[in-house]
Design an enzyme around this catalytic site. Structure first.
Site, PDB file in Angstrom:
ATOM      1  N   HIS A  17       0.841  -1.203   0.000  1.00 28.23           N
ATOM      2  CA  HIS A  17       0.000   0.000   0.000  1.00 28.23           C
ATOM      3  C   HIS A  17       0.881   1.261   0.000  1.00 28.23           C
ATOM      4  O   HIS A  17       0.611   2.223  -0.708  1.00 28.23           O
ATOM      5  CB  HIS A  17      -0.864   0.067   1.263  1.00 28.23           C
ATOM      6  CG  HIS A  17      -1.952  -0.959   1.373  1.00 28.23           C
ATOM      7  ND1 HIS A  17      -2.053  -1.827   2.436  1.00 28.23           N
ATOM      8  CD2 HIS A  17      -3.002  -1.242   0.561  1.00 28.23           C
ATOM      9  CE1 HIS A  17      -3.129  -2.590   2.284  1.00 28.23           C
ATOM     10  NE2 HIS A  17      -3.715  -2.268   1.153  1.00 28.23           N
ATOM     11  N   LYS A  41     -16.650  -6.759   5.693  1.00 27.97           N
ATOM     12  CA  LYS A  41     -15.381  -7.493   5.564  1.00 27.97           C
ATOM     13  C   LYS A  41     -14.869  -7.951   6.933  1.00 27.97           C
ATOM     14  O   LYS A  41     -13.851  -8.630   7.010  1.00 27.97           O
ATOM     15  CB  LYS A  41     -14.325  -6.607   4.899  1.00 27.97           C
ATOM     16  CG  LYS A  41     -14.454  -6.551   3.395  1.00 27.97           C
ATOM     17  CD  LYS A  41     -13.105  -6.320   2.738  1.00 27.97           C
ATOM     18  CE  LYS A  41     -13.188  -6.547   1.244  1.00 27.97           C
ATOM     19  NZ  LYS A  41     -11.906  -6.298   0.577  1.00 27.97           N
ATOM     20  N   ARG A  90      -1.614  -5.576  -8.544  1.00 29.66           N
ATOM     21  CA  ARG A  90      -0.470  -6.430  -8.245  1.00 29.66           C
ATOM     22  C   ARG A  90      -0.189  -7.406  -9.363  1.00 29.66           C
ATOM     23  O   ARG A  90       0.928  -7.605  -9.788  1.00 29.66           O
ATOM     24  CB  ARG A  90      -0.722  -7.243  -6.969  1.00 29.66           C
ATOM     25  CG  ARG A  90      -0.548  -6.444  -5.724  1.00 29.66           C
ATOM     26  CD  ARG A  90      -1.180  -7.113  -4.559  1.00 29.66           C
ATOM     27  NE  ARG A  90      -2.623  -7.029  -4.653  1.00 29.66           N
ATOM     28  CZ  ARG A  90      -3.452  -7.228  -3.649  1.00 29.66           C
ATOM     29  NH1 ARG A  90      -2.967  -7.545  -2.481  1.00 29.66           N
ATOM     30  NH2 ARG A  90      -4.741  -7.113  -3.809  1.00 29.66           N
ATOM     31  N   SER A 128      -2.785  -7.743   2.765  1.00 32.81           N
ATOM     32  CA  SER A 128      -3.040  -7.645   4.212  1.00 32.81           C
ATOM     33  C   SER A 128      -3.431  -9.011   4.771  1.00 32.81           C
ATOM     34  O   SER A 128      -3.030  -9.376   5.879  1.00 32.81           O
ATOM     35  CB  SER A 128      -4.163  -6.643   4.478  1.00 32.81           C
ATOM     36  OG  SER A 128      -3.831  -5.374   4.003  1.00 32.81           O
TER      37      SER A 128
END
Ligand code: ADP
Length: 161
Positions: A17, A41, A90, A128
């Site tokens: 990030h 989430k 990514r 994460s």
């Protein structure tokens, strides 16, 4: 000078990030990191904890601000007067989801564009959720997150050991 938002869950913020943020902050006049409250989430860290960690790791950027939002990122962008949404790409696995979301956001508001940055290749496999898993099982995440984030993860995930 363009205002951009960088929305995400940041549960917790990683070097990936921060790599995207560094690139975005050198291109746009101001970048708001917009932490999604995103209760569906079920984040490990509260919104306040996520914000505090980001604050700690971004104080060197005078043009980066941190905020939180609920609901649609595109609506938040409109509210703060941003014309750009920043996202990180990514790998090809991110593409499908990000492409869908970028087009849907443009459908909702054609004045706001999504701009993608690619991280340094060292971070292409970093997320994460991976970092949370590594800490949960006792691994070392020093090369993936700032020291303060590592300590917060250990405090949160290994406090019952
Ligand atoms: P979200 O729930 O919105 O996907 P995340 O915090 O997982 O929130 O990600 C926010 C943005 O940062 C996404 O665009 C994601 O692709 C990007 N991102 C996450 N990890 C990395 C990384 N290691 N390198 C580059 N971009 C990343």
């Amino acid at each position: 000078m363009k205002l951009a938002i960088y929305p995400g869950t940041f549960d917790p913020v990683t070097n990936g990030h921060l790599d995207i943020l560094k690139r975005a902050a050198s291109v746009f006049g101001t970048v708001y990191i917009a932490v999604a409250q995103n209760m569906h989430k079920n984040p490990l860290f509260t919104t306040e904890e996520r914000i505090a960690m980001i604050q700690n790791c971004t104080s060197q950027y005078p043009n980066v601000k941190i905020d939180q939002f609920k609901g649609l990122a595109v609506e938040y962008a409109r509210k703060v007067g941003a014309s750009v949404i920043i996202r990180g790409l990514r790998a090809i696995s991110d593409f499908d989801y990000e492409f869908q979301m970028a087009l849907m956001n443009r459908h909702m508001n054609d004045n706001i564009d999504t701009v993608f940055f690619m991280p340094h290749e060292d971070y292409t496999y970093l997320s994460s959720s991976t970092v949370r898993e590594i800490v949960r099982f006792g691994g070392n995440v020093s090369e993936f997150v700032p020291e303060i984030v590592k300590n917060e993860l250990i405090r949160k995930l290994r406090s019952d050991e």
